[in-house]
Design a protein around this motif. Structure first.
Motif, PDB file in Angstrom:
ATOM      1  N   PRO A  67       3.286  -1.450  -4.345  1.00 28.00           N
ATOM      2  CA  PRO A  67       3.768  -2.805  -4.069  1.00 28.00           C
ATOM      3  C   PRO A  67       4.968  -2.861  -3.131  1.00 28.00           C
ATOM      4  N   ARG A  68       5.902  -1.901  -3.272  1.00 29.04           N
ATOM      5  CA  ARG A  68       7.084  -1.984  -2.411  1.00 29.04           C
ATOM      6  C   ARG A  68       6.739  -1.632  -0.970  1.00 29.04           C
ATOM      7  N   CYS A  69       5.756  -0.788  -0.763  1.00 33.51           N
ATOM      8  CA  CYS A  69       5.323  -0.491   0.607  1.00 33.51           C
ATOM      9  C   CYS A  69       4.761  -1.755   1.260  1.00 33.51           C
ATOM     10  N   VAL A  70       3.938  -2.471   0.514  1.00 30.94           N
ATOM     11  CA  VAL A  70       3.387  -3.726   1.040  1.00 30.94           C
ATOM     12  C   VAL A  70       4.518  -4.711   1.331  1.00 30.94           C
ATOM     13  N   ALA A  71       5.479  -4.796   0.413  1.00 28.50           N
ATOM     14  CA  ALA A  71       6.597  -5.723   0.589  1.00 28.50           C
ATOM     15  C   ALA A  71       7.472  -5.345   1.781  1.00 28.50           C
ATOM     16  N   ASN A  72       7.474  -4.059   2.140  1.00 30.82           N
ATOM     17  CA  ASN A  72       8.310  -3.596   3.242  1.00 30.82           C
ATOM     18  C   ASN A  72       7.715  -3.851   4.628  1.00 30.82           C
ATOM     19  N   MET A  73       6.491  -4.298   4.712  1.00 29.94           N
ATOM     20  CA  MET A  73       5.832  -4.414   6.010  1.00 29.94           C
ATOM     21  C   MET A  73       6.579  -5.323   6.992  1.00 29.94           C
ATOM     22  N   PRO A  74       7.174  -6.448   6.590  1.00 32.67           N
ATOM     23  CA  PRO A  74       7.953  -7.235   7.561  1.00 32.67           C
ATOM     24  C   PRO A  74       9.132  -6.455   8.135  1.00 32.67           C
ATOM     25  N   ASN A  75       9.735  -5.582   7.336  1.00 34.57           N
ATOM     26  CA  ASN A  75      10.846  -4.762   7.830  1.00 34.57           C
ATOM     27  C   ASN A  75      10.357  -3.740   8.850  1.00 34.57           C
ATOM     28  N   LEU A  76       9.222  -3.146   8.570  1.00 35.11           N
ATOM     29  CA  LEU A  76       8.626  -2.198   9.514  1.00 35.11           C
ATOM     30  C   LEU A  76       8.267  -2.894  10.821  1.00 35.11           C
ATOM     31  N   LYS A  77       7.710  -4.103  10.701  1.00 37.95           N
ATOM     32  CA  LYS A  77       7.321  -4.836  11.914  1.00 37.95           C
ATOM     33  C   LYS A  77       8.556  -5.199  12.742  1.00 37.95           C
ATOM     34  N   GLY A 148       8.815   5.835   5.977  1.00 32.62           N
ATOM     35  CA  GLY A 148       7.634   6.549   5.516  1.00 32.62           C
ATOM     36  C   GLY A 148       7.116   6.136   4.162  1.00 32.62           C
ATOM     37  N   ASN A 149       5.964   6.672   3.861  1.00 36.30           N
ATOM     38  CA  ASN A 149       5.287   6.444   2.597  1.00 36.30           C
ATOM     39  C   ASN A 149       4.528   7.742   2.252  1.00 36.30           C
ATOM     40  N   SER A 150       5.099   8.569   1.356  1.00 32.04           N
ATOM     41  CA  SER A 150       6.081   8.150   0.378  1.00 32.04           C
ATOM     42  C   SER A 150       7.512   8.473   0.809  1.00 32.04           C
ATOM     43  N   TYR A 151       8.422   7.766   0.161  1.00 37.00           N
ATOM     44  CA  TYR A 151       9.845   7.934   0.430  1.00 37.00           C
ATOM     45  C   TYR A 151      10.268   9.366   0.115  1.00 37.00           C
ATOM     46  N   GLN A 152       9.896   9.850  -1.090  1.00 35.83           N
ATOM     47  CA  GLN A 152      10.337  11.166  -1.529  1.00 35.83           C
ATOM     48  C   GLN A 152       9.552  12.293  -0.869  1.00 35.83           C
ATOM     49  N   GLY A 153       8.484  11.951  -0.167  1.00 33.41           N
ATOM     50  CA  GLY A 153       7.685  12.950   0.521  1.00 33.41           C
ATOM     51  C   GLY A 153       7.927  12.950   2.015  1.00 33.41           C
ATOM     52  N   ALA A 154       7.224  12.097   2.729  1.00 33.51           N
ATOM     53  CA  ALA A 154       7.298  12.085   4.189  1.00 33.51           C
ATOM     54  C   ALA A 154       8.684  11.736   4.710  1.00 33.51           C
ATOM     55  N   THR A 155       9.349  10.752   4.091  1.00 38.66           N
ATOM     56  CA  THR A 155      10.669  10.360   4.597  1.00 38.66           C
ATOM     57  C   THR A 155      11.703  11.442   4.350  1.00 38.66           C
ATOM     58  N   ALA A 177       8.803   3.710   0.914  1.00 42.49           N
ATOM     59  CA  ALA A 177       8.427   3.358  -0.455  1.00 42.49           C
ATOM     60  C   ALA A 177       7.922   4.580  -1.198  1.00 42.49           C
ATOM     61  N   GLY A 178       8.117   4.554  -2.517  1.00 41.61           N
ATOM     62  CA  GLY A 178       7.571   5.578  -3.391  1.00 41.61           C
ATOM     63  C   GLY A 178       6.668   4.949  -4.430  1.00 41.61           C
ATOM     64  N   GLU A 179       6.137   5.799  -5.302  1.00 48.90           N
ATOM     65  CA  GLU A 179       5.257   5.285  -6.347  1.00 48.90           C
ATOM     66  C   GLU A 179       6.001   4.411  -7.350  1.00 48.90           C
ATOM     67  N   ASP A 180       7.289   4.673  -7.509  1.00 47.43           N
ATOM     68  CA  ASP A 180       8.081   3.877  -8.441  1.00 47.43           C
ATOM     69  C   ASP A 180       9.545   3.896  -7.996  1.00 47.43           C
TER      70      ASP A 180
END
Length: 213
Positions: A67-77, A148-155, A177-180
């Motif tokens: 959900p937070r990844c979806v919510a972050n899309m305006p920031n990415l754009k 990135g997605n995930s935060y704790q991985g790719a970022t 964003a991460g899973e939680d």
């Protein structure tokens, strides 16, 4: 008691201590942990000519499940549009689709990569075996903005890899964003304060609206 008896008793005590399992480990003390204060977020002004924007693993398959990844899309754009407006280097890692991901698999077509800007690269550190480092070097890049997605991985992996390669790193907390929330919290703290000095000294934590071009 003779000195030999004392020595024997001391040796026996040492053996007993060494042979006993220690209770001083993080699992035993897990419930005692108190989260540290949140890291300070700072406004940053970037030089578009020496700064690259990295979009890491932001795919329909994994982003839509968080959900937070979806919510972050305006920031990415917003970051994407500013980068395009200033003719910045933009680079993408693509994952999923059984290793055959394409730009059409990016979460939002509004941030879709152009030809030559992407590479299929799994794993947390996107510098490993990809076109990322040659792209940055050829363009004279000194600073990267990591999303990135995930935060704790790719970022975390790529931000750490960039710092260790001598780049300055900007991490907007609202573009990964991460899973939680816990995964996002420990990823943020690792990059800001908890990781090795070579990483924390090179990283600036911010929000997308605090990045000026």
């Amino acid at each position: 008691m003779s000195r030999y008896s004392v020595a024997a008793a001391g040796a026996g005590l040492l053996v007993a201590l060494l042979g006993s399992p220690s209770l001083a480990d993080i699992i035993s003390d897990w419930s005692k942990v108190v989260a540290p204060p949140a890291p300070e977020l700072k406004e940053v002004t970037v030089d578009p000519s020496t700064t690259a924007l990295l979009f890491l693993d932001i795919m329909k398959g994994n982003c839509s499940a968080r959900p937070r990844c979806v919510a972050n899309m305006p920031n990415l754009k917003r970051l994407h549009d500013e980068a395009r407006k200033h003719n910045m280097v933009v680079w993408y890692s693509l994952v999923g689709s059984n290793g055959k991901a394409t730009p059409d698999d990016i979460m939002d077509p509004a941030i879709k990569p152009r030809a030559g800007e992407w590479y299929r690269q799994s794993g947390p550190d996107k510098f490993m075996g990809s076109t990322l480092e040659p792209t940055l070097k050829q363009a004279g890049i000194k600073t990267v903005i990591a999303c990135g997605n995930s935060y704790q991985g790719a970022t975390v992996g790529t931000a750490s890899g960039a710092a260790q390669r001598g780049y300055k790193v900007i991490v907007p907390v609202d573009c990964s964003a991460g899973e939680d929330m816990y995964n996002e919290q420990y990823a943020t703290y690792h990059l800001a304060k908890g990781g090795p000095a070579i990483i924390t000294s090179a990283v600036t934590m911010t929000r997308s609206a605090m990045v000026k071009f």
